[in-house]
Scaffold this motif. Structure first.
Motif, PDB file in Angstrom:
ATOM      1  N   ASP A 120     -37.730   8.408 -49.029  1.00  0.00           N
ATOM      2  CA  ASP A 120     -37.346   7.693 -47.833  1.00  0.00           C
ATOM      3  C   ASP A 120     -36.631   8.795 -46.816  1.00  0.00           C
ATOM      4  O   ASP A 120     -35.370   8.489 -46.221  1.00  0.00           O
ATOM      5  CB  ASP A 120     -36.590   6.352 -48.085  1.00  0.00           C
ATOM      6  CG  ASP A 120     -36.517   5.611 -46.821  1.00  0.00           C
ATOM      7  OD1 ASP A 120     -37.017   6.092 -45.873  1.00  0.00           O
ATOM      8  OD2 ASP A 120     -36.017   4.420 -46.815  1.00  0.00           O
ATOM      9  N   PRO A 121     -37.474   9.710 -46.569  1.00  0.00           N
ATOM     10  CA  PRO A 121     -36.830  10.775 -45.469  1.00  0.00           C
ATOM     11  C   PRO A 121     -36.344  10.144 -44.142  1.00  0.00           C
ATOM     12  O   PRO A 121     -35.400  10.442 -43.513  1.00  0.00           O
ATOM     13  CB  PRO A 121     -37.740  11.594 -45.377  1.00  0.00           C
ATOM     14  CG  PRO A 121     -39.199  11.169 -45.969  1.00  0.00           C
ATOM     15  CD  PRO A 121     -38.780  10.205 -46.768  1.00  0.00           C
ATOM     16  N   ASP A 122     -37.046   8.981 -43.758  1.00  0.00           N
ATOM     17  CA  ASP A 122     -36.509   8.347 -42.563  1.00  0.00           C
ATOM     18  C   ASP A 122     -35.142   8.030 -42.547  1.00  0.00           C
ATOM     19  O   ASP A 122     -34.515   8.165 -41.602  1.00  0.00           O
ATOM     20  CB  ASP A 122     -37.597   7.316 -41.998  1.00  0.00           C
ATOM     21  CG  ASP A 122     -38.856   7.773 -41.634  1.00  0.00           C
ATOM     22  OD1 ASP A 122     -38.812   8.955 -40.674  1.00  0.00           O
ATOM     23  OD2 ASP A 122     -39.998   7.357 -41.973  1.00  0.00           O
ATOM     24  N   LEU A 123     -34.898   7.025 -43.541  1.00  0.00           N
ATOM     25  CA  LEU A 123     -33.467   6.675 -43.578  1.00  0.00           C
ATOM     26  C   LEU A 123     -32.551   7.744 -43.768  1.00  0.00           C
ATOM     27  O   LEU A 123     -31.446   7.858 -43.229  1.00  0.00           O
ATOM     28  CB  LEU A 123     -33.404   5.569 -44.859  1.00  0.00           C
ATOM     29  CG  LEU A 123     -32.342   4.781 -45.151  1.00  0.00           C
ATOM     30  CD1 LEU A 123     -31.689   3.875 -43.852  1.00  0.00           C
ATOM     31  CD2 LEU A 123     -32.117   3.892 -46.295  1.00  0.00           C
ATOM     32  N   LEU A 124     -32.969   8.519 -44.909  1.00  0.00           N
ATOM     33  CA  LEU A 124     -32.119   9.513 -45.442  1.00  0.00           C
ATOM     34  C   LEU A 124     -31.507  10.648 -43.959  1.00  0.00           C
ATOM     35  O   LEU A 124     -30.511  11.166 -43.865  1.00  0.00           O
ATOM     36  CB  LEU A 124     -32.915  10.504 -46.345  1.00  0.00           C
ATOM     37  CG  LEU A 124     -31.468  11.647 -46.976  1.00  0.00           C
ATOM     38  CD1 LEU A 124     -30.430  11.128 -47.510  1.00  0.00           C
ATOM     39  CD2 LEU A 124     -32.450  12.434 -48.135  1.00  0.00           C
ATOM     40  N   ALA A 125     -32.439  10.674 -42.887  1.00  0.00           N
ATOM     41  CA  ALA A 125     -32.313  11.788 -41.920  1.00  0.00           C
ATOM     42  C   ALA A 125     -30.933  11.096 -41.174  1.00  0.00           C
ATOM     43  O   ALA A 125     -30.091  11.939 -40.800  1.00  0.00           O
ATOM     44  CB  ALA A 125     -33.606  11.718 -41.180  1.00  0.00           C
ATOM     45  N   ASP A 126     -31.070   9.733 -40.895  1.00  0.00           N
ATOM     46  CA  ASP A 126     -29.880   9.157 -40.206  1.00  0.00           C
ATOM     47  C   ASP A 126     -28.606   9.100 -40.967  1.00  0.00           C
ATOM     48  O   ASP A 126     -27.652   9.457 -40.486  1.00  0.00           O
ATOM     49  CB  ASP A 126     -30.200   7.637 -39.807  1.00  0.00           C
ATOM     50  CG  ASP A 126     -31.067   7.484 -38.714  1.00  0.00           C
ATOM     51  OD1 ASP A 126     -31.043   8.497 -37.590  1.00  0.00           O
ATOM     52  OD2 ASP A 126     -32.302   6.623 -38.908  1.00  0.00           O
ATOM     53  N   GLN A 127     -28.623   8.972 -42.288  1.00  0.00           N
ATOM     54  CA  GLN A 127     -27.561   9.078 -43.275  1.00  0.00           C
ATOM     55  C   GLN A 127     -26.847  10.434 -43.303  1.00  0.00           C
ATOM     56  O   GLN A 127     -25.600  10.469 -43.513  1.00  0.00           O
ATOM     57  CB  GLN A 127     -27.864   8.603 -44.638  1.00  0.00           C
ATOM     58  CG  GLN A 127     -28.217   7.150 -44.745  1.00  0.00           C
ATOM     59  CD  GLN A 127     -28.847   6.821 -45.963  1.00  0.00           C
ATOM     60  OE1 GLN A 127     -29.530   7.341 -46.650  1.00  0.00           O
ATOM     61  NE2 GLN A 127     -28.795   5.232 -46.153  1.00  0.00           N
ATOM     62  N   LEU A 128     -27.690  11.476 -43.229  1.00  0.00           N
ATOM     63  CA  LEU A 128     -27.399  12.653 -43.295  1.00  0.00           C
ATOM     64  C   LEU A 128     -26.738  13.253 -41.978  1.00  0.00           C
ATOM     65  O   LEU A 128     -25.884  14.098 -41.918  1.00  0.00           O
ATOM     66  CB  LEU A 128     -28.323  13.802 -43.744  1.00  0.00           C
ATOM     67  CG  LEU A 128     -28.875  13.503 -45.259  1.00  0.00           C
ATOM     68  CD1 LEU A 128     -30.047  14.615 -45.574  1.00  0.00           C
ATOM     69  CD2 LEU A 128     -27.670  14.050 -46.163  1.00  0.00           C
ATOM     70  N   LEU A 129     -27.100  12.560 -41.016  1.00  0.00           N
ATOM     71  CA  LEU A 129     -26.500  12.809 -39.303  1.00  0.00           C
ATOM     72  C   LEU A 129     -25.335  11.986 -39.350  1.00  0.00           C
ATOM     73  O   LEU A 129     -24.547  12.368 -38.517  1.00  0.00           O
ATOM     74  CB  LEU A 129     -27.553  12.545 -38.512  1.00  0.00           C
ATOM     75  CG  LEU A 129     -28.503  13.474 -38.375  1.00  0.00           C
ATOM     76  CD1 LEU A 129     -29.617  13.220 -37.385  1.00  0.00           C
ATOM     77  CD2 LEU A 129     -27.940  14.672 -37.952  1.00  0.00           C
ATOM     78  N   ALA A 130     -25.109  11.000 -40.028  1.00  0.00           N
ATOM     79  CA  ALA A 130     -23.895  10.054 -39.736  1.00  0.00           C
ATOM     80  C   ALA A 130     -22.562  10.878 -39.779  1.00  0.00           C
ATOM     81  O   ALA A 130     -21.605  10.421 -38.908  1.00  0.00           O
ATOM     82  CB  ALA A 130     -24.016   8.890 -40.480  1.00  0.00           C
ATOM     83  N   PRO A 131     -22.354  11.722 -41.058  1.00  0.00           N
ATOM     84  CA  PRO A 131     -21.022  12.403 -40.800  1.00  0.00           C
ATOM     85  C   PRO A 131     -20.773  13.228 -39.595  1.00  0.00           C
ATOM     86  O   PRO A 131     -19.860  13.653 -39.282  1.00  0.00           O
ATOM     87  CB  PRO A 131     -21.089  13.219 -42.004  1.00  0.00           C
ATOM     88  CG  PRO A 131     -22.189  12.686 -42.775  1.00  0.00           C
ATOM     89  CD  PRO A 131     -23.251  11.993 -41.830  1.00  0.00           C
ATOM     90  N   LEU A 132     -21.884  13.493 -38.601  1.00  0.00           N
ATOM     91  CA  LEU A 132     -21.525  14.312 -37.574  1.00  0.00           C
ATOM     92  C   LEU A 132     -21.225  13.502 -36.328  1.00  0.00           C
ATOM     93  O   LEU A 132     -21.090  14.138 -35.233  1.00  0.00           O
ATOM     94  CB  LEU A 132     -22.814  15.076 -37.464  1.00  0.00           C
ATOM     95  CG  LEU A 132     -23.220  16.193 -38.335  1.00  0.00           C
ATOM     96  CD1 LEU A 132     -24.584  16.604 -38.012  1.00  0.00           C
ATOM     97  CD2 LEU A 132     -22.308  17.151 -38.478  1.00  0.00           C
ATOM     98  N   ALA A 133     -21.007  12.274 -36.395  1.00  0.00           N
ATOM     99  CA  ALA A 133     -20.458  11.411 -35.199  1.00  0.00           C
ATOM    100  C   ALA A 133     -19.236  12.080 -34.766  1.00  0.00           C
ATOM    101  O   ALA A 133     -18.178  12.324 -35.568  1.00  0.00           O
ATOM    102  CB  ALA A 133     -20.421   9.802 -35.741  1.00  0.00           C
ATOM    103  N   PRO A 134     -19.222  12.275 -33.586  1.00  0.00           N
ATOM    104  CA  PRO A 134     -17.988  12.906 -32.900  1.00  0.00           C
ATOM    105  C   PRO A 134     -16.696  12.096 -32.975  1.00  0.00           C
ATOM    106  O   PRO A 134     -15.707  12.779 -33.056  1.00  0.00           O
ATOM    107  CB  PRO A 134     -18.269  13.025 -31.236  1.00  0.00           C
ATOM    108  CG  PRO A 134     -19.409  12.194 -31.316  1.00  0.00           C
ATOM    109  CD  PRO A 134     -20.231  12.117 -32.444  1.00  0.00           C
ATOM    110  N   GLU A 135     -16.742  10.745 -33.123  1.00  0.00           N
ATOM    111  CA  GLU A 135     -15.580   9.884 -33.309  1.00  0.00           C
ATOM    112  C   GLU A 135     -15.126  10.061 -34.778  1.00  0.00           C
ATOM    113  O   GLU A 135     -13.862  10.239 -35.132  1.00  0.00           O
ATOM    114  CB  GLU A 135     -15.824   8.388 -33.524  1.00  0.00           C
ATOM    115  CG  GLU A 135     -16.598   7.987 -32.376  1.00  0.00           C
ATOM    116  CD  GLU A 135     -18.162   7.962 -32.370  1.00  0.00           C
ATOM    117  OE1 GLU A 135     -18.599   6.869 -32.050  1.00  0.00           O
ATOM    118  OE2 GLU A 135     -18.762   8.809 -32.890  1.00  0.00           O
ATOM    119  N   LEU A 136     -16.042  10.380 -35.936  1.00  0.00           N
ATOM    120  CA  LEU A 136     -15.632  10.565 -37.169  1.00  0.00           C
ATOM    121  C   LEU A 136     -14.815  11.966 -37.224  1.00  0.00           C
ATOM    122  O   LEU A 136     -13.825  12.279 -37.999  1.00  0.00           O
ATOM    123  CB  LEU A 136     -16.710  10.585 -38.116  1.00  0.00           C
ATOM    124  CG  LEU A 136     -16.260  10.804 -39.568  1.00  0.00           C
ATOM    125  CD1 LEU A 136     -15.227   9.734 -40.090  1.00  0.00           C
ATOM    126  CD2 LEU A 136     -17.550  10.535 -40.555  1.00  0.00           C
TER     127      LEU A 136
END
Length: 188
Positions: free
Chosen positions: A144-160
């Motif tokens: 599921d590379p579509d879902l994984l792409a968003d999950q791998l980008l989540a830690p880059l949220a500027p708020e986090l």
């Protein structure tokens, strides 16, 4: 082809961007108002609003050049961030994370003004980052590379990122955690 920018409009655009960059750098971006930017730039509110409807649009304009540089390196740069010489998907994702930590460290004040919450997911830059990470996940034969792409980008949220930095976490420690994530998720 759009008409050429008038000289006075170009000068005003640069004055607005310089003033906004200065204000976003020296103050909490959420406290900077459009009035503050117009005053610091020495332009009228009408001049400001004609080109930029809100603070986020100004922050996006400032970010555009920084993000474009990373995009160029991803497409045409040297590996492991760029495609040549070939690197594994995990190595490329790890290099991408390093570039993004550098961007976040230098420009989180702009990212916080432009790319937070649901608005972050609608930016062209996020779409580009997502396509790149999805391609890496697919190359690694991830499920599921579509879902994984968003999950791998989540830690880059500027708020986090800002949350970690405000708690005293160093950029190097954030980067090390992201490198571990890249190698665990896309394995070599």
């Amino acid at each position: 082809m759009p008409p050429a920018e008038r000289a006075d409009a170009a000068r005003n655009r640069l004055k607005v961007l310089r003033a906004a960059e200065q204000l976003f750098t020296t103050r909490d971006p959420s406290t900077v108002t459009m009035e503050d930017i117009a005053r610091a730039a020495g332009v009228g509110r009408g001049t400001l609003y004609r080109r930029y409807p809100d603070r986020a649009s100004i922050a996006r304009a400032l970010l555009d050049a920084h993000e474009h540089e990373i995009q160029e390196r991803l497409l045409r740069g040297e590996g492991p961030l760029g495609p040549e010489p070939a690197a594994t998907p995990a190595e490329r994702l790890s290099a991408f994370y390093s570039a993004m930590v550098h961007l976040l460290e230098r420009h989180s004040h702009l990212l916080l003004g432009a790319e937070t919450g649901p608005a972050r997911l609608a930016t062209g830059a996020y779409g580009f980052w997502r396509a790149h990470v999805r391609m890496l996940a697919a190359a690694a034969r991830a499920e599921d590379p579509d879902l994984l792409a968003d999950q791998l980008l989540a830690p880059l949220a500027p708020e986090l990122y800002r949350h970690h930095r405000d708690r005293g976490v160093s950029p190097e420690r954030v980067e090390a955690g992201l490198h571990l994530l890249a190698h665990r998720m896309l394995g070599d």
